[in-house]
Design an enzyme around this catalytic site. Sequence first.
Site, PDB file in Angstrom:
ATOM      1  N   VAL A  93     125.029  20.939  42.245  1.00  0.00           N
ATOM      2  CA  VAL A  93     124.744  21.246  43.648  1.00  0.00           C
ATOM      3  C   VAL A  93     125.496  20.226  44.491  1.00  0.00           C
ATOM      4  O   VAL A  93     125.551  19.040  44.137  1.00  0.00           O
ATOM      5  CB  VAL A  93     123.222  21.166  43.941  1.00  0.00           C
ATOM      6  CG1 VAL A  93     122.928  21.271  45.427  1.00  0.00           C
ATOM      7  CG2 VAL A  93     122.471  22.246  43.177  1.00  0.00           C
ATOM      8  N   GLY A 101     115.768  21.622  46.769  1.00  0.00           N
ATOM      9  CA  GLY A 101     115.294  22.603  45.799  1.00  0.00           C
ATOM     10  C   GLY A 101     116.366  23.525  45.254  1.00  0.00           C
ATOM     11  O   GLY A 101     116.047  24.487  44.543  1.00  0.00           O
ATOM     12  N   GLY A 103     118.943  22.837  43.081  1.00  0.00           N
ATOM     13  CA  GLY A 103     119.115  22.660  41.638  1.00  0.00           C
ATOM     14  C   GLY A 103     118.000  23.349  40.876  1.00  0.00           C
ATOM     15  O   GLY A 103     118.239  24.027  39.875  1.00  0.00           O
ATOM     16  N   TYR A 133     115.079  17.232  35.265  1.00  0.00           N
ATOM     17  CA  TYR A 133     114.817  18.277  34.277  1.00  0.00           C
ATOM     18  C   TYR A 133     113.415  18.155  33.684  1.00  0.00           C
ATOM     19  O   TYR A 133     112.796  19.172  33.359  1.00  0.00           O
ATOM     20  CB  TYR A 133     115.890  18.269  33.186  1.00  0.00           C
ATOM     21  CG  TYR A 133     117.232  18.727  33.726  1.00  0.00           C
ATOM     22  CD1 TYR A 133     117.436  20.050  34.094  1.00  0.00           C
ATOM     23  CD2 TYR A 133     118.275  17.821  33.906  1.00  0.00           C
ATOM     24  CE1 TYR A 133     118.648  20.469  34.612  1.00  0.00           C
ATOM     25  CE2 TYR A 133     119.491  18.234  34.422  1.00  0.00           C
ATOM     26  CZ  TYR A 133     119.672  19.565  34.783  1.00  0.00           C
ATOM     27  OH  TYR A 133     120.870  19.983  35.305  1.00  0.00           O
TER      28      TYR A 133
END
Length: 151
Positions: A93, A101, A103, A133
């Site tokens: 991104v 938000g 990603g 993640y």
Amino acid sequence: MPPIRLVHHAPGAPGLRFFGLGPNFIPARALLKLQRLFDRHAVWARGRSFAQLRRLLSGSDAVVSLWRGKRLVGFGRATSDGFSRAVLWDIVVAGDLHGHGLGRRVVLELLHAPAVVGVERVYLMTTNSAGFYRQLGFKDADPQQLMVLRR
């Protein structure tokens, strides 16, 4: 400012790969824009040629991109065998849009892509975004080890 639009590309992203198509199948020089996005915001993907970009796209089972007007602001892809394993690749991104938000949106769209949604395990590799993640449910692969054969 125009809203951000998510585009689901066909497997192999032929429209992006051959014609540089962006949203609404409109020519947008998308391959050049993808190259620039990688060069500016993805240290692992800097310097990829058009031929290399076409090749990685052609082998991708799921491809999504994010656009703000004519600007490519996000990208991600996945490969999968369709039942056992999938790998997320090249999640990026634009830096000026981190924290909005985007990603998360790219990752969730890839996880719900038909080639990925039913697999037993989804893998990804990251250098400095493990915390991001983990928020999405990914865990360290203990006791597995990442191994690399450099060529």
